[in-house]
Design a protein around this motif. Structure first.
Motif, short mmCIF file in Angstrom:
data_model
loop_
_atom_site.label_atom_id
_atom_site.label_comp_id
_atom_site.label_asym_id
_atom_site.label_seq_id
_atom_site.Cartn_x
_atom_site.Cartn_y
_atom_site.Cartn_z
N SER A 1 0.83 -1.20 0.00
CA SER A 1 0.00 0.00 0.00
C SER A 1 0.86 1.25 0.00
N GLU A 2 0.26 2.36 -0.44
CA GLU A 2 0.97 3.63 -0.44
C GLU A 2 1.34 4.05 0.97
N GLU A 3 0.43 3.79 1.91
CA GLU A 3 0.71 4.15 3.29
C GLU A 3 1.92 3.38 3.82
N MET A 4 1.98 2.10 3.51
CA MET A 4 3.11 1.31 3.98
C MET A 4 4.40 1.75 3.28
N GLN A 5 4.30 2.10 2.00
CA GLN A 5 5.48 2.59 1.31
C GLN A 5 6.06 3.81 2.02
N LEU A 6 5.20 4.75 2.32
CA LEU A 6 5.69 5.97 2.95
C LEU A 6 6.22 5.70 4.36
N LEU A 7 5.54 4.83 5.09
CA LEU A 7 6.00 4.53 6.45
C LEU A 7 7.36 3.83 6.41
N LEU A 8 7.52 2.91 5.48
CA LEU A 8 8.82 2.25 5.35
C LEU A 8 9.90 3.24 4.94
N THR A 9 9.54 4.21 4.11
CA THR A 9 10.50 5.24 3.73
C THR A 9 10.96 6.03 4.95
N ILE B 1 3.09 14.97 4.50
CA ILE B 1 2.02 13.99 4.26
C ILE B 1 0.69 14.72 4.26
N ARG B 2 -0.11 14.42 3.26
CA ARG B 2 -1.52 14.81 3.31
C ARG B 2 -2.33 13.53 3.25
N ALA B 3 -2.90 13.16 4.39
CA ALA B 3 -3.62 11.89 4.49
C ALA B 3 -5.04 12.16 4.93
N ALA C 1 -9.65 9.59 0.90
CA ALA C 1 -8.90 9.85 -0.33
C ALA C 1 -7.51 9.27 -0.18
N ALA C 2 -6.87 9.04 -1.32
CA ALA C 2 -5.51 8.54 -1.30
C ALA C 2 -4.57 9.63 -0.80
N ILE C 3 -3.43 9.22 -0.36
CA ILE C 3 -2.51 10.16 0.28
C ILE C 3 -1.73 10.92 -0.77
N ASP C 4 -1.29 12.10 -0.41
CA ASP C 4 -0.31 12.87 -1.15
C ASP C 4 0.92 12.99 -0.26
N SER C 5 2.10 12.91 -0.85
CA SER C 5 3.30 12.99 -0.03
C SER C 5 4.47 13.45 -0.88
N CYS C 6 5.42 14.00 -0.19
CA CYS C 6 6.72 14.31 -0.78
C CYS C 6 7.74 14.33 0.34
N ILE C 7 8.98 14.20 -0.04
CA ILE C 7 10.07 14.19 0.93
C ILE C 7 11.11 15.19 0.47
N ALA C 8 11.47 16.08 1.36
CA ALA C 8 12.48 17.09 1.06
C ALA C 8 13.76 16.75 1.80
N VAL C 9 14.84 16.80 1.08
CA VAL C 9 16.16 16.58 1.68
C VAL C 9 16.75 17.95 1.98
N THR C 10 16.88 18.26 3.24
CA THR C 10 17.36 19.57 3.65
C THR C 10 18.73 19.52 4.29
#
Length: 1944
Positions: free
Chosen positions: A441-449, A558-560, A564-573
Motif C-alpha cells: 500500500s501507499e501508506e506502507m510505502q511511505l511509512l517504510l520510507t 504527508i496529506r492523508a 482519499a488517497a494520500i499525497d506525499s513528498c520528501i524534502a532533503v534539507t
C-alpha cells in the motif's frame, strides 16, 4: 498547519484521548482501529474534502466537454460540412491542395514543424488502416492524465504548408476527413508521431484525452511519472511508448494510454521518469550525459527560466488569450512543466524541427515535475540561508506548482518512480504463475520510507536500491504464501524493515510516521497537511528560513485523509545530503558547464581568498615567493645532482645498474593462450552451426582492425602492442618488419577522422571476400550512444554515437567475412535484453581461484578490486584502499561556507592546496604540515625521496585523477607554479594527461628516460604512459572516463579523491578502481631461482583498461643472492621511508593457488561481485604477464629486477653511490625472521614491482565499496550496472557473491534493458526473433590482466587455423617394390603419347608386383620374369601398432574435393543446403535384380533427390524406378562427365570428400554414395542433395568387397536395361557407355605431369606437375581411342619424390587402386569377392588380368589421397563377445580349435581370417617365411599372408593367363573356397618343396572334408586331426574352417 484550521480537534481536551487512541490502535491486533480515532476529526474535513472534489470536477468539466457525451447524444445524420472549394483535391489521404498526408508516404521526408508544435497522427474514417500527419500546437493537447489541454484547436497542414487553422472543423475539411459526425479533436487526433532510430516517422503512443476511462486517481498520479527531461540516454521514444511487443511492462492487448492510466504502477521503462530514473543507482544516481548545446538549442525558454528563476503565473489559462503566445516565457515553461513533460518522451530525436523540450537534460529537474492546486512560492535567498539547495522528491498523489526562486530548489521524481516500481511486484509475481496478490500500500510505502530515513547516519545518502529492497522484503513477508510460488531467489535487504501484521490506514499514517521520527534526534521531521501538499511545502520553507530545521536532514510532508488517497513528498534539507543529491542530478555536460562557468566568472576567487586566511604566516603565494628569493640558486643543484650524476656516472664507472632493470624474456601467458583458444573455439562453433553464418572454409587469410577510444596515448600504445606482437608478420600483412607503415590501417582511433579509415576497411572487406576480417572493439563499454542522436551532438562532440554508426552499420552486420569482437572489462551495458551478442558467444577470463588454476604461475597474483577490498579487513595495518578523513572534513566545511560552488571545484582546489602545502613542508617549511593531510604529505615525501634511494634515480608515479578537464588544467597550472617556486623543476615532472593530446615531458626528463631505456634516437619522445616508467612524476589524469591508458610499474599512488562520488554506476566505479589493478610477484621458492620454462614476460604494468594488455605474461622473481625462504602465511611490518611500501605489501598479495585445473567452465566475475582470492603470503608487486602484445610497453628491452629481496625479507645492501663494486647479497644466516632492517638503498621501482599501489577514495565511494550485505556482497555491486541501461523491475533477486561471470551475464540479460539512447535499444525491432548477431563475440576480463595479448594471440591462432583449413594432409609415400630402373629394350609408348596405342599396349607385359605404398605390409606377388631383391620386407611384429604413414601438407586448390565443412556460394545448390533445395524431399526407390552367386534376388534402394531425378528413368513421374540413364560412347559434350561415379563409404558422413562440384569444375556428373543401411539417415542429413545407394541390411557388417561387388553387378544389370531401352530408340547396344568410376572417399586433388620432349637428344626431357580438375582428367580418359577395349583404367598415386623414370612411361599395365574406371561390359564374368575386407582391389586386378583383359594406368595423371583419421577400415573393431572382458584381443586369438572353449569374438569370420593370415600366416607356412624364391601358391585368390611371405597367383579358369610355374617349387599351397574349376589334375602340375604346407579354407567342416576328398589331397599331403582350426566365431556367426597339412 499553514493557514487552514479545518479538521482540527474542537478543543485541547481531546489531546489525551488522541494519544490514548493512538497507543491503543498500535497495540491492538484488530484490523479496524477503534472508533474514537475517527471521531477526532470534525465535519469540516468532510465538507472540505467534498468541496475539493467538487472543485476538481468543476475545473475538469470544461476540458471534457463530452466526447463521450457527444458520441452518445450526437446526431445520427451526417454532419453538415461546408462544401470544398471548386477544383480542389478531395482524395482520401490528401489535403485539398493535393499533397499526400499519409504517414506511409511522408515518414521519411523532412517536415517543417514550427516551435511549440507536435506531429500528430489523425484517424480518418475512410482510411481505417492509415494515419494522416498534421502539426498541432502542443498547448491544445493533453498531458498523460488528460489534463492541461486548452480548449479549441491550432494546427498546420504539413502537406501544403498552410498554417493558422483555428478550428478543427475547418482543418478536418482541409485534410478531407469526410466525417459523419461533428469534428472533434478528441476523437480524431489519436497518436503522437515519433522518429525511430533510422529517422523514419512512425506511430507513437496514443494521445491521452481525458475520458471516463482516464478518470481514476492513478492516472493523475502518473502525471508526475513523466520525465522532467529526456537526456541523451533518454532521447527517442521510451519503452512504455514503444510499439515493440517486447517493451518492458507493455501489454499488447491493451492500448498504451489505457494501460498507463488503468494501472496503478508502471514497469521500469514505462512512463518518462520511470524510463529515465529507475536506472539510477540511488537518489544520488548519475543523470544522463548530454552536450551543452542541447540545453540551449532545444529549449531556449528553459535556459531563460533558469537564469530568471521565477514563474510569472501559477498555471496556464484555461482559454486562449491573445497575449499568451508560444514564445512567451510562461508558455514554454508551463507547457513544459505540465504537459510537454510527458510529451517529451515521444518527441523523437530525429525531429529537429520540433522544440526538443525533452532534450534539455537533467537541468529541468530543477522544475516541479507537475503542479496542481495553489502554487507554492520558493523564498528568496533560500540557498544563502540553508547553505544547500533542498531536494524535493515527489512521492504519492498530486504535487503543487512551485514559483518564485526556483533556482534554489530541486524537484525530482525519483522517489515516485521507486514507489511505482514497487507496485509492479505483484504483477511480476502473477506472471510467474502466482495467484493475484495486492501490492504494497501507499501508506506502507511511505511509512517504510520514514523508517529507512530514520536509520540513516548523518554522513549517509539514501540509495534507491536499498529502499526498493525494503519494499520488496515487506511485500514478500506479507504475502509469504503467494511469494513461494514465484521461482525467485530470496532477497537480502540491506536493513531489517518493520513488517506490521495489520495494514496501515491513511488516518494512522501521520502519527505512525511521527512516532518513527521521534527517535532520530530531529534528523527526520514530519509535517502533516490537512488540505494539500502546498501548505506543507510552505511550512517547510518557512521553517528553513527561520532556521528551525538546522538539524534536520529529511522533511516528510504527508496529506492523508480517510476518504482519499494520500499525497506525499520528501524534502532533503541536510546540507551534505542535499548537495550530493542536487549535484547527482546534473548530467556530465551540465557538470562540466557549471564548473567552467564558476571558473570563468571568478566565483572561485572567494575560495582562494579564504585559503589565504587559513595560514597564519600569510598567503601561500607570498610564502612561496619568499622561499624562492631566499633559496634561489643553490637548492636546485643540491637536490637533483645526486640522482642525475648517479644515473650518468655510475654506469660509466662500471657499477651495477638498478636492480629494477633486470627483466626476463617476454612470452605469452598461459591464461592468454587459454582465452585465445576459447575465442577460436567460439568462432568454430559459429561456423559449425546449422545457420552457416560463417564459412571458414572459404577464407584464405585473416585481417583485422582494432578500434580504440579517442585517446592519443591509447592509440599509440595499441599500435605498439600490435607491432611488437608480431601478428602482422604472422598474418602476412607486413612482409618486412621495418617501419610500421600499415599500422594505422590496423588500429583506428574513434575520432572525427575515423569514418574515412573505417570506410577504407569496409572497401577492403568487399574487395577481399576470401579474407576473414576481425573487427576488434576494444574498451567496448565506451560510447554506447545510438547513432540516431549523433546529429544532435555533431558540433559539440563529433565522437558521440560513432561506435554505433561504424560498428553497427548495415555493411558490417551483413558482411559474411567480418567478425566483430567486443573487448571490455565492464561488459554490463552489453548484457541487456536487447544485446546483439549471444550469451553463447561470450568468453570470460578465467580467474586464478576457479577455472584458471594452473593458468597463473605460483609467483604471480592478480590484485584487483576484490583484493583491494580484502586489504581493508582486519589483519592489514595499512590497507591499500583508504580515504582521507581530514580532507573530507575540510571539503564538508567549505561546502557549507560556499554553497553556490560545485563540490568538484571545492574538492579540487582543496586537494591542490594540500599538495602545495605538502610540497612546501617537504622542502623546508615545516609549519605547512598543519595545512595538509597526513596522506598527502606521505605522497609528496615518497615522491621526492624515491629518486634518492635508487642508483639510477628511478622514482615513482603519483596518479592524480581529475575527471573535469578545466579543473585538471587549474590543478596542473597551480602545481607547476608551486614546483617552480620551490625549485623542484628537475626533481619531478608534472604531466597533464588529456585524452585528446599527446604526452608533454620536459627535456630534462626526456633525457633521463632515454638514458634509462638506452634510446639513441634524438627525436624520441614518450608517447605512452608505459614509457614513463621510473620517472618521478605527478600524472594529472583528466577526462570523464579512462580510455584504456596503461600505467607503468612505477605507479605508487592512485589519488582518486576527486572522482565524482555522486554519479557512479557499477561500471564507472570499477573503471576508476581498475586504474590500480596489478599483478604482483609473490615469494618464489629457492628452487625457482633459475630460469624456468614457465611463460615469462617483461612485466610492464598492465593496462588500466581492457585495451592494453599490458597485461600479462608470467615472470618469476629472481634473486641474485640466495633468498631466505619464509612462511607464506606470516605477516610482518617493515620500516621504510615509504610509509606504505613494505608494510603494505607484506599484507596484500599472497601466493597464487597451487595445482592445475581445467581451462573450461565459466569464470568468476572480476568486479565487485568476485570473491577475493587467497590472501596468504608475503606479497611482492610485479608486472603482469606479458604476451607478444605487451612488448610495446617499453621501446627497448629492460633488465629485470635482480638482487632485490622480497617484501618482508631481511636484507642489507651497500648503497651503490658509495661503492664501486656490486652490492653484496646478504647471507641466509644473517636474516632474522622476526625483524626487518631498512635497506640503505632500495629502488622505489623495484619495490613497486612487488606491491600494488595505494588508492585514495572519497569517503562516500569508500563506504559504498567496503560496505557489504549479509551475503558478503559489496553494496556497490547492486548499483545500476551502467548509466545507459535501466532495470526492468524492482522484482529482481540480488546479485550473489558466488556468481560466475556467466551467471552475472545472464542476470543482467534478464533484469536490464537499454535506454532509448543506447545503441542496442532498437535491436528487438529488427525482425530477428532472438536479436543476436551471429558473428559477434564478447571478451570480458578484469582490467590490466592481458586481454590485448589474448585477442592478438587469437588472431594468430585464427590465421593458423584458416591456413590449416585451406591445407590438407595427403599421403606422400614413394612407390614400393620398384627397385633400380633400367632402360627397357623395347618401348611400347612414346613420351608424348596422350593415349595408349591398343596394339602396342597388348604386347606390354603385366606387372604383378604391387607398387602402392599402402600395401607395404602385403605379400609380394611373384612372376616368372619379375623378382624383388629385397631380402627382408617385413620386420614389424604383429602386435606392434601400425606404422604412421608419411604425409605432406598441401594447399587445397580450386579443383579440390571437399567434405561437409566446406560451404561457398558456388556449390550451395550442389550440396542442397540452400533453402530452395531443402524444400524438396528425396524419394526412396527400390531396385531389384537377381544374381545366381548370391542365390536370391538382390534388392537395393536408391535415395534420389528431386533435383537429381533427371539422371534416372521411371515408369511414370514418381513411379517405379526402371534404370539409370547412361550416355553414348559417341557423346562428346564438354560440359558433362559420361561415367557415373560410385563412392562406397562408411563412418565418414562428415569427413568424406563427396563434394565434387569444384573438382568437376561445375560440369554435370552423376555421383552416387554407396552406404550401409544403418548409416543411411546420417548420410542423408549431411548430404541432402546427393544420390545414395543403400546396401541391404545383410551387408551391414560386410567389408568394402561387398560394396564393390554390388556396385559392379548393379552397373552391369543397369547396362543391360539401358541397352534394351535405348535399342528401342534405334541405338546399338555396343554404343551405350559401359564405364563406371569407383572412387575412394578420400581422393582430394588430381595432378597432371606435363612432359617437354624438346631436348637436343631424343632421350632428354623435362617435366612439370600442375593441379587440374577431375573433369579434365575424366574427359581426357573418356576420349581415349578404343577405350571400350580396356577393362580397368586407373591413375598413379601422387608422391613428392617423383623421379624421371616415373614419368618416362606415360602408361603402365599394372595394378590400379583407389580411383578406377571399370568397364562393366568386359568384366561381366569377373567379380569382386563380396566377402573381402582388405586387398579386394589387388585380388580383382589379378582376376581381371588372368581373364585376358587389359588394365591400364595413366602414369601422368596422379591422385592425392587425404589422410582421414575416422571411418573406413577403422570402423571395424574386433572385440570379445563376453561383455565383461576388458582384455585386448590380439590377432593370435582370431582362430581356435573347433569345439574348444575359446572366447568367441564379435566380428565377421572373413575379417578374422584376413587379419590372422596377415599377422600369423607363418604358423601355416613356416617354409615360406622370407623365402621369396619359393612362394606360396594361391589358387584363384589373393590373400595377404604378410610382408615376409611371397605368393604366386594362378587362376584355375580355362584359358587363363597365368605365370609359368614349371621352374618354380612352392613352399606352400593356399586353397580358399575353391570351386569346381579346381581339380586334382590342376594341382598335380605344380611342384612343392618337401615339408611344404597346405591350408584349405572352407565354409564349414563338411565342405572341408569333401574338398580334401575331391582334390585327392591325401595322396600327397599328410593331415592330422589337431591341424584343423576355425575362426573364433560362434556357430550362429558361421565361422570359416581351416585344415593344414604337410607335403609328403
Amino acid at each position: 498547519m499553514g493557514n487552514s484550521y479545518a479538521g482540527q480537534p474542537k478543543s485541547t481536551r481531546f489531546e489525551e484521548v488522541l494519544h490514548s487512541s493512538i497507543e491503543a490502535s498500535l497495540r491492538s491486533s484488530s484490523l479496524v482501529p477503534r472508533p474514537i480515532f475517527s471521531q477526532l476529526y470534525l465535519e469540516a474535513e468532510q465538507q472540505l474534502s467534498s468541496l475539493e472534489g467538487g472543485n476538481q470536477a468543476d475545473n475538469e468539466e470544461e476540458e471534457e466537454e463530452g466526447e463521450s457525451g457527444l458520441e452518445r447524444n450526437g446526431p445520427s445524420n451526417p454532419y453538415p460540412l461546408a462544401p470544398p472549394p471548386e477544383g480542389c483535391c478531395t482524395t482520401d489521404g490528401f489535403c485539398q491542395a493535393g499533397k499526400d498526408l499519409r504517414l506511409v508516404s511522408v515518414s521519411s521526408e523532412p517536415l517543417e514543424v514550427p516551435t511549440g508544435f507536435l506531429l500528430v497522427g489523425v484517424k480518418s474514417p475512410s482510411l481505417p488502416d492509415q494515419l494522416l500527419v498534421c502539426a498541432v500546437d502542443k498547448r491544445f493537447l493533453p498531458d498523460d492524465s488528460g489534463h492541461n489541454a486548452l480548449l479549441g484547436f491550432s494546427g498546420n497542414c504539413v502537406g501544403c504548408g498552410r498554417t493558422g487553422f483555428c478550428y478543427f472543423t475547418e482543418f478536418s475539411s482541409h485534410i478531407n476527413l469526410k466525417l459523419s459526425t461533428q469534428p472533434k479533436k478528441q476523437k480524431h487526433l489519436k497518436y503522437y508521431l515519433v522518429r525511430d532510430a533510422q529517422g523514419a516517422l512512425t506511430q507513437g503512443p496514443a494521445i491521452c484525452w481525458k475520458g471516463a476511462e482516464f478518470r481514476s486517481r492513478q492516472a493523475s498520479a502518473s502525471v508526475s511519472s513523466g520525465p522532467v527531461l529526456l537526456p541523451l540516454e533518454g532521447s527517442g521514444p521510451l519503452t512504455a511508448f514503444s510499439s515493440e511487443p517486447g517493451a518492458p511492462g507493455s501489454n499488447p492487448g491493451i492500448p498504451t494510454g489505457a494501460q498507463r492510466a488503468g494501472e496503478t504502477t508502471q514497469q521500469p521503462g514505462q512512463g518518462g521518469c520511470t524510463g529515465q530514473f529507475t536506472a539510477r543507482p540511488a537518489w544520488l544516481q548519475n543523470r544522463q550525459r548530454q552536450p551543452d548545446v542541447m540545453a540551449h538549442a532545444c529549449n531556449p525558454a528553459l535556459g531563460r527560466l533558469r537564469q530568471e528563476g521565477i514563474l510569472s503565473n501559477s498555471g496556464p489559462p484555461k482559454k486562449r488569450h491573445k497575449g499568451w503566445s508560444p514564445e512567451s516565457p510562461w508558455a514554454a515553461d508551463a507547457g513544459y512543466a505540465q504537459g510537454s513533460v510527458n510529451r517529451a518522451k515521444y518527441e523523437g530525436v530525429g525531429v529537429a524541427c520540433v522544440p526538443q523540450a525533452s532534450m534539455v537534460g537533467p537541468a529541468s529537474v530543477t522544475f516541479p515535475v507537475v503542479g496542481s492546486g495553489e502554487p507554492v512560492s520558493v523564498p528568496d535567498n533560500l540557498l544563502k540561508i540553508c547553505k544547500a539547495k533542498p531536494v524535493i522528491f515527489k512521492g504519492h498523489g498530486n504535487f503543487p506548482y512551485l514559483c518564485g526562486n526556483l533556482n534554489d530548489v530541486v524537484v525530482s521524481p525519483l522517489l515516485y518512480t521507486c514507489y511505482q516500481n514497487s507496485q509492479s511486484i505483484s504483477r511480476a509475481c502473477e506472471q510467474y504463475g502466482s495467484s493475484a496478490v495486492q501490492p504494497i500500500s501507499e501508506e506502507m510505502q511511505l511509512l517504510l520510507t520514514v523508517y529507512y530515513l530514520v536509520q540513516l547516519a548523518a554522513d549517509q545518502v539514501p540509495l534507491m536500491e536499498e529502499l526498493e529492497q525494503i519494499f520488496l522484503r515487506s511485500w514478500r513477508e506479507s504475502h509469504l504464501a503467494e511469494v513461494r510460488q514465484c521461482p525467485q531467489a530470496p532477497l537480502q535487504p540491506y536493513l531489517p524493515a518493520p513488517g506490521p501484521a495489520v495494514p496501515v490506514t491513511s488516518a494512522q499514517l501521520p502519527w505512525l510516521a511521527g512516532l518513527a521520527a521521534s527517535s532520530c534526534n530531529e534528523s527526520v521531521h514530519v509535517i502533516e497537511c490537512a488540505y494539500s501538499l502546498a501548505e506543507g511545502l510552505a511550512e517547510m520553507f518557512r521553517l528553513l528560513v527561520e532556521g528551525k530545521l538546522a538539524k534536520t536532514n529529511y522533511v516528510v510532508i504527508i496529506r492523508a485523509c480517510r476518504n482519499a488517497a494520500i499525497d506525499s513528498c520528501i524534502a532533503v534539507t541536510g546540507k551534505y545530503q542535499a548537495r550530493i543529491l542536487s549535484e547527482s542530478l546534473l548530467s556530465p555536460a551540465e557538470y562540466q558547464r557549471e564548473v567552467h562557468c564558476e571558473l570563468a566568472t571568478g566565483k572561485v576567487d572567494s575560495l582562494g581568498a579564504f585559503f589565504s586566511t587559513l595560514c597564519p604566516e600569510g598567503d601561500i603565494d607570498i610564502l612561496l615567493d619568499k622561499f624562492h628569493q631566499e633559496n634561489q640558486g643553490h637548492i636546485s643543484s643540491s637536490l637533483t645532482s645526486m640522482s642525475v650524476t648517479n644515473a650518468a656516472g655510475l654506469e660509466v664507472g662500471g657499477t651495477p645498474v638498478c636492480a629494477s632493470e633486470c627483466r626476463e624474456p617476454r612470452s605469452v601467458w598461459p591464461a592468454q593462450l587459454a582465452v585465445a583458444q576459447k575465442l577460436l573455439s567460439h568462432v568454430c562453433s559459429i561456423a559449425d552451426s546449422s545457420t552457416r553464418n560463417l564459412d571458414l572454409g572459404s577464407f584464405e587469410k585473416v585481417d583485422f582492425l582494432v578500434c580504440v577510444p579517442p585517446s592519443e596515448v591509447t592509440f599509440q600504445q595499441t599500435m605498439a602492442h600490435v607491432w611488437r606482437s608480431g601478428v602482422l608478420q604472422e598474418l602476412g600483412l607486413e612482409p618486412e618488419p621495418a617501419a610500421g607503415q600499415r599500422l594505422e590501417r590496423r588500429v583506428l582511433k574513434l575520432d572525427a577522422e575515423a569514418p574515412a579509415t573505417f570506410t577504407a576497411f569496409l572497401q577492403r572487406s568487399r574487395r577481399s571476400p576470401n579474407t576473414l576480417f576481425v573487427l576488434v572493439h576494444d574498451h567496448a563499454h565506451w560510447d554506447l550512444v545510438s547513432s540516431a542522436v549523433h546529429s544532435l551532438y555533431s558540433q559539440s562532440d563529433p565522437c558521440v554515437g560513432l561506435v554505433d554508426k561504424l560498428l553497427n552499420c548495415r555493411e558490417v552486420k551483413e558482411a559474411p567475412n567480418i567478425v566483430t569482437l567486443h573487448v571490455t572489462s565492464f561488459p554490463y551495458a552489453l548484457q541487456t535484453q536487447h544485446t546483439l551478442v549471444s550469451p553463447y558467444n561470450e568468453v570470460h577470463w578465467p580467474v586464478p581461484y576457479s577455472d584458471g588454476v594452473g593458468l597463473y604461475p605460483e609467483s604471480k597474483k592478480y590484485f584487483g578490486l576484490s583484493e583491494f577490498i580484502e586489504s581493508t579487513l582486519s589483519g592489514h595495518s595499512l590497507p591499500l584502499l583508504r580515504y582521507d578523513s581530514s580532507f573530507e572534513g575540510m571539503v564538508t566545511a567549505l561546502g557549507k561556507r560556499f554553497p553556490r560552488l560545485h563540490s568538484a571545484v571545492i574538492r579540487t582546489l582543496v586537494l591542490v592546496q594540500h599538495y602545495a602545502a605538502a610540497l612546501m613542508a617537504v622542502r623546508g617549511l615545516p609549519q605547512m604540515k598543519n595545512h595538509t593531510s597526513v596522506e598527502t604529505l606521505e605522497i609528496t615525501q615518497n615522491l621526492l625521496n624515491a629518486p634518492k634511494q635508487c642508483p639510477r634515480g628511478h622514482g615513482l608515479m603519483v596518479l592524480l585523477r581529475v575527471p573535469c578537464s578545466p579543473l585538471a588544467t587549474v590543478a596542473y597550472e597551480r602545481l607547476a607554479h608551486v614546483r617552480a617556486r620551490l625549485a623542484l623543476e628537475e626533481a619531478f615532472e608534472i604531466i597533464l594527461g588529456d585524452p585528446g593530446a599527446s604526452i608533454t615531458v620536459g627535456k630534462h626528463f626526456v633525457k633521463q628516460l632515454k638514458l634509462w631505456q638506452k634510446i639513441e634516437d634524438a627525436e624520441w619522445r614518450p608517447q605512452t604512459y608505459l614509457e614513463l616508467e621510473g620517472l618521478p612524476c605527478i600524472l594529472i589524469f583528466s577526462g570523464t572516463d579512462p580510455h584504456g591508458e596503461s600505467l607503468p610499474r612505477s605507479l605508487r599512488y592512485c589519488d582518486l579523491r576527486l572522482i565524482n562520488a555522486s554519479c557512479l554506476a557499477r561500471s564507472a566505479l570499477e573503471q576508476e578502481l581498475g586504474l590500480a589493478a596489478y599483478f604482483v610477484s609473490s615469494e618464489a621458492p629457492e628452487e625457482q631461482a633459475v630460469r624456468s620454462e614457465a611463460p615469462d614476460s617483461d612485466g610492464e604494468k598492465p593496462s588500466s583498461s581492457d585495451n592494453e594488455d599490458e597485461e600479462a605474461g608470467t615472470e618469476a622473481c629472481f634473486e641474485a643472492a640466495s633468498p631466505e625462504r619464509r612462511s607464506p602465511v606470516r605477516r610482518e611490518r617493515s620500516c621504510s621511508h615509504d610509509s606504505a611500501s613494505s608494510s603494505l605489501s607484506s599484507r596484500v598479495s599472497g601466493e597464487g593457488p597451487r595445482g592445475t585445473g581445467s581451462q573450461g567452465g565459466s569464470s568468476r566475475p572480476h568486479g565487485l561481485c568476485s570473491p577475493p582470492g587467497p590472501m596468504q603470503g608475503e606479497p611482492a608487486r610485479s608486472s603482469p604477464p606479458y604476451g607478444p602484445a605487451e612488448e610495446a610497453r617499453a621501446p627497448v628491452e629492460k633488465p629485470r629486477p635482480d638482487g632485490v629481496p622480497w617484501a618482508g625479507q631481511r636484507s642489507l645492501q651497500v648503497p651503490a653511490a658509495s661503492c664501486s663494486q656490486p652490492a653484496s647479497s646478504p647471507s641466509p644466516g644473517a636474516a632474522s625472521a622476526g625483524t626487518l632492517v631498512l635497506q640503505a638503498s632500495q629502488c622505489s621501482l623495484a619495490k613497486a614491482c612487488r606491491q600494488p599501489p595505494v588508492v585514495f577514495l572519497p569517503k562516500l565511494v569508500y563506504d559504498m565499496v567496503t560496505a557489504t550485505d549479509s551475503s558478503g556482497l559489496p553494496k556497490a555491486a547492486s548499483l545500476l550496472p551502467a548509466p545507459s541501461v535501466m532495470w526492468t523491475s524492482s522484482f529482481r533477486p540480488l546479485l550473489n557473491k558466488t556468481m560466475t561471470s556467466t551467471e552475472q551475464s545472464l542476470y543482467y540479460r534478464r533484469w536490464t534493458v537499454p535506454r532509448p539512447s543506447h545503441m542496442d535499444y532498437g535491436n528487438r525491432a529488427e525482425g530477428r526473433v532472438d536479436g543476436f548477431h551471429p558473428r559477434r563475440l564478447l571478451l570480458s576480463g578484469p582490467p590490466q590482466i592481458g586481454k590485448t595479448g589474448a585477442y592478438l594471440q587469437f588472431l594468430s591462432n585464427l590465421s593458423r587455423m584458416l591456413l590449416r583449413l585451406t591445407e590438407v594432409d595427403v599421403y606422400d609415400e614413394p612407390e614400393i617394390n620398384s627397385g633400380p630402373w633400367e632402360e627397357p629394350e623395347w618401348r611400347y609408348t612414346q613420351l608424348s603419347d596422350p593415349w595408349p596405342d591398343l596394339e602396342l599396349f597388348r604386347k606390354m607385359p603385366f606387372d604383378y608386383i604391387i607398387h602402392d605404398p599402402k600395401y607395404e605390409d602385403a605379400s609380394l606377388i611373384c612372376s616368372h620374369h619379375q623378382g624383388i631383391k629385397s631380402k627382408d620386407r617385413g620386420t614389424r611384429r604383429s602386435e606392434d601398432p601400425p606404422a604412421r604413414r608419411q604425409t605432406a601438407r598441401m594447399r587445397l586448390s580450386k579443383y579440390a574435393a571437399h567434405s561437409t565443412y566446406h560451404h561457398c556460394e558456388q556449390c550451395q545448390h550442389y550440396l542442397g543446403s540452400h533453402l530452395h533445395y531443402q524444400l524438396y524431399e528425396s524419394t526412396l526407390h527400390a531396385f531389384a535384380f537377381s544374381y545366381s552367386m548370391l542365390g536370391e534376388e538382390v534388392q537395393l534402394h536408391f535415395i534420389i533427390p528431386k533435383s537429381k531425378e533427371h539422371h534416372f528413368v521411371f515408369s511414370q513421374p514418381g513411379g517405379q524406378l526402371e534404370s539409370m540413364r547412361l550416355p553414348l560412347v559417341t557423346d562428346t559434350s564438354q560440359e558433362c562427365i559420361k561415367s557415373p561415379t560410385f563412392t562406397p563409404t562408411t563412418g565418414r558422413h562428415e569427413h568424406g570428400l563427396f563434394n565434387l562440384y569444384h573438382a568437376m569444375d561445375g560440369a554435370s556428373h552423376l555421383h552416387v554414395l554407396v552406404v550401409k543401411e544403418y548409416e543411411m539417415a546420417i548420410y542423408k542429413k549431411y548430404w541432402p542433395n546427393h544420390i545414395m545407394l543403400v546396401l541391404p541390411s545383410t551387408f551391414n557388417s560386410a567389408g568394402v568387397g561387398a560394396a564393390h561387388f554390388l556396385i559392379k553387378e548393379l552397373s552391369y544389370h543397369n547396362l543391360e536395361l539401358e541397352r534394351s531401352r535405348q535399342e528401342e530408340l534405334g541405338i546399338k547396344p555396343q554404343d551405350i557407355w559401359p564405364f563406371i568410376v569407383i572412387a575412394d572417399d578420400s581422393c582430394v586433388m588430381w595432378n597432371v605431369v606435363d612432359v617437354d620432349c624438346s631436348g637436343e637428344r631424343s632421350r632428354e626431357f623435362s617435366w612439370s606437375e600442375r593441379n587440374v580438375s577431375l573433369k579434365h582428367i575424366m574427359q581426357h580418359i573418356e576420349a581415349s581411342p578404343n577405350i571400350t577395349h580396356y577393362a580397368l583404367i586407373g591413375l598413379r598415386k601422387w608422391g613428392s619424390r617423383t623421379r624421371g623414370c616415373d614419368v618416362r612411361e606415360p602408361f603402365s599395365r599394372c595394378h590400379v587402386h583407389d580411383f578406377i574406371l571399370l568397364n562393366v561390359d568386359l568384366t561381366q564374368n569377373v567379380q569382386y569377392n563380396q566377402n573381402r575386407f582388405t586387398c579386394d582391389d589387388v585380388d580383382f586386378n589379378l582376376r581381371v588380368h588372368s581373364a585376358g583383359l587389359l588394365l591400364c594406368r595413366f602414369n601422368r595423371f596422379r591422385v592425392m589421397k587425404k589422410q582421414i583419421a575416422v571411418g573406413g577400415q577403422r570402423a571395424f573393431h574386433i572385440t570379445s563377445k563376453v561383455s565383461d572382458s576388458s582384455a585386448a584381443v590380439v590377432p593370435a586369438q582370431y582362430i581356435c580349435a573347433p569345439d574348444s572353449k575359446h572366447t568367441f569374438l564379435a566380428a565377421p569370420a572373413q575379417l578374422l581370417l584376413e587379419k590372422f593370415l596377415q599377422h600369423h600366416s607363418h604358423r601355416f607356412f613356416p617354409l615360406s617365411l622370407k623365402n621369396h624364391s619359393h612362394p606360396v601358391l594361391s589358387v584363384d585368390c589373393y590373400l595377404n599372408l604378410g610382408p615376409q611371405i611371397s605368393v604366386c597367383y594362378v587362376s584355375s579358369r580355362p584359358h587363363s593367363m597365368n605365370v609359368s610355374c614349371s621352374d618354380l617349387r612352392f613352399s606352400g599351397l593356399l586353397l580358399y573356397l575353391c570351386d569346381s574349376f579346381v581339380g586334382a589334375a590342376f594341382l598335380k602340375q605344380f611342384h612343392f618343396l618337401k615339408g611344404a604346407t597346405l591350408c584349405v579354407i572352407c565354409q564349414d567342416r563338411n565342405s572341408l572334408r569333401q574338398t580334401v576328398v575331391r582334390l585327392e589331397l591325401e595322396d600327397e599331403w599328410q593331415f592330422r586331426l589337431r591341424d584343423e582350426f576355425q575362426t573364433a566365431n560362434a556357430k550362429e556367426d558361421r565361422p570359416l574352417f581351416f585344415l593344414t597339412g604337410r607335403h609328403i
